[in-house]
Scaffold this active site. Structure first.
Site, PDB file in Angstrom:
ATOM      1  N   LYS A  86       0.848  -1.202   0.000  1.00 31.87           N
ATOM      2  CA  LYS A  86       0.000   0.000   0.000  1.00 31.87           C
ATOM      3  C   LYS A  86       0.875   1.241   0.000  1.00 31.87           C
ATOM      4  CE  LYS A  86      -3.847   1.882   2.748  1.00 31.87           C
ATOM      5  NZ  LYS A  86      -4.658   1.669   3.963  1.00 31.87           N
ATOM      6  N   SER A  90      -9.550   1.666   3.614  1.00 30.01           N
ATOM      7  CA  SER A  90      -8.779   2.460   2.683  1.00 30.01           C
ATOM      8  C   SER A  90      -7.782   1.653   1.855  1.00 30.01           C
ATOM      9  CB  SER A  90      -8.027   3.555   3.438  1.00 30.01           C
ATOM     10  OG  SER A  90      -7.173   2.963   4.382  1.00 30.01           O
ATOM     11  N   SER A 129      -9.553  -0.636   7.851  1.00 28.49           N
ATOM     12  CA  SER A 129      -9.081  -0.373   6.492  1.00 28.49           C
ATOM     13  C   SER A 129      -8.451  -1.529   5.766  1.00 28.49           C
ATOM     14  CB  SER A 129      -8.088   0.796   6.522  1.00 28.49           C
ATOM     15  OG  SER A 129      -8.759   1.981   6.873  1.00 28.49           O
TER      16      SER A 129
END
Lengths: 373, 517
Positions: A76, A171, A195
């Protein structure tokens, strides 16, 4: 091959059925084909191929580093990666190239994993849809599944197909989409208030949030220091366990990791659930819960019960306060953690040079986005 | 460089100001951030404080001043408080900055053990209660020399509390009258130092050097138990000596290793305390007392003239000799204190509570540190008085100059002269000579051995005291010492001494001949 589990691919690599370079190239080409998903912000093609080359040398000598050697992974874009742009999907860090690797990234690289690229997210990991980053939203691979396309065709007439897609949740949406679309075998996400788990559920993959203190946060660009953890996204539970075994453990650079030694483990293959006792918190059964979710939940509970497990009701009495506490803590810590973004040492800096205060204000106005709670 | 001598101070000094037109209206009340028109920003040239020993005349009322101090001492450690970068005063700009110091996103603080030990040792030396559990907090404000936008400090629960610092001031007009005062130590906390800003007004820019950003500081908060500049200066001086004796800080004010902020207010005795101002960054030992006394006087004048004291922050203008409001710090700052989430509570142990099987590298034992505490200045002075029968003020003077005590002790070792003689020589003639030449003890061309020998000669009456006093010491190229001038010619060539070795034959020559004058 790309749909296999970590153990299967690892075995295939060891046996020479496939080479790390082949694996790498297949994933890279799939990434290009699925570009419309917008799962990746940066694709580190050169880096990955070089790593594949090294891995291949090791396999030829019979000196593989472990289960992750030669395995494509994605990270990420809020984890620091040395020499690779790390943006957090924000204008504030566009062009920022960190000089160091996050501990978890380093651990993956030390095991010989191939870094495919940095995945898309909600800006600074603030969000639950992966729609709020400056690079645009991440699209759920399942929006392009045959079943979904069929269903949509029947319902809508003449609507633009491009605009008809589903969110990945967030997210860590980019990581979830990357894993779900078979472009990598495992991906790192982060989890503060769901997330990693949220996008995993949306994209039909496994999302593991380790307990706070188990995995090092050094190098994870923080949102809420007291709640963030690096998360793991894979296509099966066994894979998640393998990755956790590599990532867990005390890190002297992170004072909040526990000191107890962590031993790698293998999940027992569970065929007998009669010794399991499963608790369902009654406070979680809220009126707002959709009937579809409630029925799936009951189905899962019934499945365990029918196989001999004990399923009971438990109470988590402070549940109703949790979201309020979360918001108080989240907003305070975020404001604190964002204070460092002033354009002075790194990242975006505005053109104003009237005064320090003016520079700070303009930089932060330009670099940050609106927060949609 | 020579340090200032102890200053004279009036005990419980009362400030008396001959006001214009009798009675005074004085401002009292709550501190505010608002400004009143006109009165703010007055910075008249400093006048010498009016010190009178008279009783207050009718119509005039006495003033009492209240002074509290916040002292920041840089911890003498190899690396910074939360990162591994080096601590070095003179390094090139921005050469000692780790990723954490530069606030690169994702970096985390890791506590420096040596800094914690320094804080505990200082707390023990100041008779503080050491908190077995202390916490770290973030103090937020935006400034270019604070990269993270917050400073990590200990606001809620500092590492040490409730101690006391004993210091001595001279009372009366003569040096010989010294009294001991104590000031309460409210707390000692660990915190980060900020970087340095250099304002380049010519090019309208500010240059930032982050070498200092993150260096460990001990903040020592002294209660408002002091009443004038002299007392504050004496307290700071004693703290300096303690820190230096402990080795926890070099406490050199000129190098910025010791910085003092003063909180000052005035009131009429018997009435509530007045509004206080903060005078920041008093970085010079010389001007510390001056600045505080100026501010006291300024407040009195202001109140006597019917004005109000604003709860504001001021700085001392060394050139003008007065305090001026600091433009940057107008209004009350909201620091938005928040617990530092990346640092767990700091737990300290003593030998009774040490967990079994604990890694000694990971735990701190307060009892062990207490045992290893070096001798404190107060104890050293008491010993000197007992051992050598010197006056207390002499013991102060010996400790007041870097290296002087060691010099003195070395002379004592090598000479047969009486300790009282040695004391007198070292403190008067020797120290006087150094000050005249503007030399530190370490730069002295006279070695302890040389002085010891000189005193032996004096003792045996081989030379007269006036001759010895007139002796000038010159260091030759070959590092030998020629004592010339003021001595009779027949003695001169025989007194060449190299590094303590005596030239054979010297002794016999001296005892046989009678010196002149």
């Amino acid at each position: 091959m790309l749909g296999r589990t970590l153990r299967e691919v690892s075995a295939a690599l060891k046996q020479g059925q496939v080479s790390p370079t082949e694996l790498c190239q297949r994933c890279l080409s799939l990434i290009k084909k699925t570009k419309f998903l917008n799962a990746y912000i940066t694709v580190s093609e050169e880096v990955a191929l070089k790593q594949a080359e090294e891995s291949e040398k090791r396999y030829k000598k019979g000196l593989s580093l472990g289960d992750l050697d030669g395995i494509p992974v994605a990270v990420k874009d809020n984890f620091s990666t040395a020499g690779i742009e790390t943006t957090c999907a924000s204008n504030m860090l566009k062009g920022y190239v960190p000089p160091y690797n996050a501990t978890v990234v380093q651990k993956l690289l030390d095991q010989g994993a191939l870094l495919m690229g940095k995945t898309n997210l909600d800006e600074f990991a603030m969000g639950s849809g992966s729609t709020d980053g400056i690079f645009g939203p991440v699209k759920n691979p399942w929006s392009y599944s045959k079943q979904y396309r069929e269903k949509r065709k029947q319902k809508s007439h003449g609507e633009n197909e491009d605009s008809d897609w589903l969110i990945t949740g967030g997210s860590s949406g980019g990581s979830a989409a990357a894993v779900s679309a078979f472009t990598c075998f495992a991906a790192l996400g982060s989890d503060t208030g769901g997330s990693t788990r949220n996008p995993a559920a949306h994209c039909g993959v496994v999302g593991l949030k380790p307990s706070y203190g188990l995995v090092s946060r050094h190098g994870l660009i923080p949102l809420v220091n007291s709640m963030d953890v690096p998360g793991i996204l894979t296509r099966c539970v066994d894979d998640a366990a393998i990755v956790l075994g590599i990532l867990a453990g005390h890190d002297p650079k992170d004072s909040t990791t526990i000191q107890d030694p962590v031993k790698p483990f293998t999940l027992p293959s569970l065929t007998d659930v009669s010794k399991l006792c499963i608790g369902i918190p009654k406070e979680y059964l809220t009126p707002e819960l959709s009937s579809e979710v409630r029925s799936l939940w009951s189905k899962a509970a019934n499945l365990f019960e029918s196989e001999g497990a004990k399923v009971i009701e438990v109470s988590l009495p402070h549940t109703s306060y949790s979201i309020v506490c979360y918001h108080v803590l989240c907003t305070s810590e975020v404001a604190s953690n964002m204070a460092r973004f002033d354009g002075l040492e790194y990242g975006h800096r505005c053109d104003t040079d009237v005064s320090t205060e003016a520079m700070y204000a303009a930089t932060r106005r330009e670099g940050f986005n609106d927060v949609k709670l | 460089m020579a340090t200032p001598m102890l200053r004279w101070c009036c005990p419980g000094r009362r400030w008396i100001f001959a006001g214009i037109g009798g009675g005074s209206r004085h401002g009292r009340g709550v501190p505010t951030g608002s400004t009143s028109s006109g009165k703010k920003g007055q910075s008249s040239v400093a006048q010498q404080p009016l010190i009178t020993a008279q009783k207050p005349r009718k119509g005039e009322r006495e003033w009492a001043a209240v002074v509290g101090l916040e002292i920041h001492a840089q911890i003498a450690s190899n690396s910074k408080l939360f990162s591994g970068s080096q601590v070095d005063f003179a390094a090139p700009p921005n050469s000692l900055v780790s990723f954490f110091d530069a606030s690169l996103p994702g970096t985390l603080p890791v506590l420096n053990r040596r800094c914690v030990e320094a804080a505990v040792m200082t707390g023990l030396a100041l008779d503080c209660h050491i908190n077995r559990k202390s916490l770290f907090d973030r103090k937020h404000y935006f400034y270019a020399d604070l990269p993270a936008g917050y400073q990590i400090t200990q606001q809620r629960l500092p590492i040490a509390v409730n101690g006391s610092l004993a210091y001595s001031v001279c009372v009366g007009k003569r040096w010989s009258q010294m009294v001991t005062r104590t000031v309460g130590v409210k707390q000692i906390q660990l915190e980060q130092d900020s970087g340095k800003s250099l304002h380049d007004n010519l090019r309208s820019q500010t240059l930032i050097d982050l070498n200092r950003a993150g260096v460990g500081l001990l903040e020592v908060v002294l209660e408002p138990d002091m009443s004038c500049g002299e007392e504050a200066a004496a307290a700071v001086r004693e703290l300096q000596l303690i820190l230096q004796a402990l080795g926890t800080s070099q406490a050199n004010m000129a190098e910025g290793q010791l910085r003092v902020d003063a909180n000052i207010s005035v009131h009429h005795p018997g009435e509530p305390l007045g509004v206080r101002t903060e005078v920041k960054n008093l970085n010079s030992a010389r001007f510390l007392a001056k600045a505080i006394d100026y501010e006291i006087q300024r407040q009195i004048s202001e109140l006597e003239n019917g004005g109000k004291i604003l709860n504001e922050t001021r700085s001392f203008d060394y050139k003008l000799g007065c305090t001026v409001p600091m433009r940057d710090k107008e209004g009350k700052q909201d620091y938005r204190f928040m617990p530092e989430p990346n640092l767990p509570p700091l737990l300290l142990y003593d030998s009774g509570s040490l967990p079994t099987g604990a890694d000694p590298q990971q735990v701190i034992d307060i009892d062990q540190l207490r045992e290893r505490l070096p001798e404190l200045p107060r104890v050293t002075r008491e010993k000197l008085v007992r051992q050598y029968g010197m006056l207390p003020e002499h013991s102060f003077a010996l400790l007041n100059e870097v290296g002087l005590l060691e010099f003195f002790q070395n002379v004592i070792k090598e000479t047969r002269a009486e300790p009282k003689k040695v004391t007198s020589w070292v403190l008067n003639t020797f120290l006087g000579f150094l000050k005249q030449q503007n030399l530190a003890v370490s730069e002295s061309p006279v070695t302890p051995s040389a002085l010891a020998e000189l005193l032996d000669l004096l003792d045996r009456k081989a030379i007269s005291s006036s001759a010895a006093k007139q002796a000038q010491c010159v260091k030759t190229r070959k590092n030998s010492i020629l004592i010339k001038g003021g001595l009779p010619p027949h003695l001169q060539p025989h007194l060449t001494v190299s590094g303590g070795r005596k030239v054979p034959g010297t002794q016999r020559t001296l005892t046989n001949k009678h010196p002149e004058g």
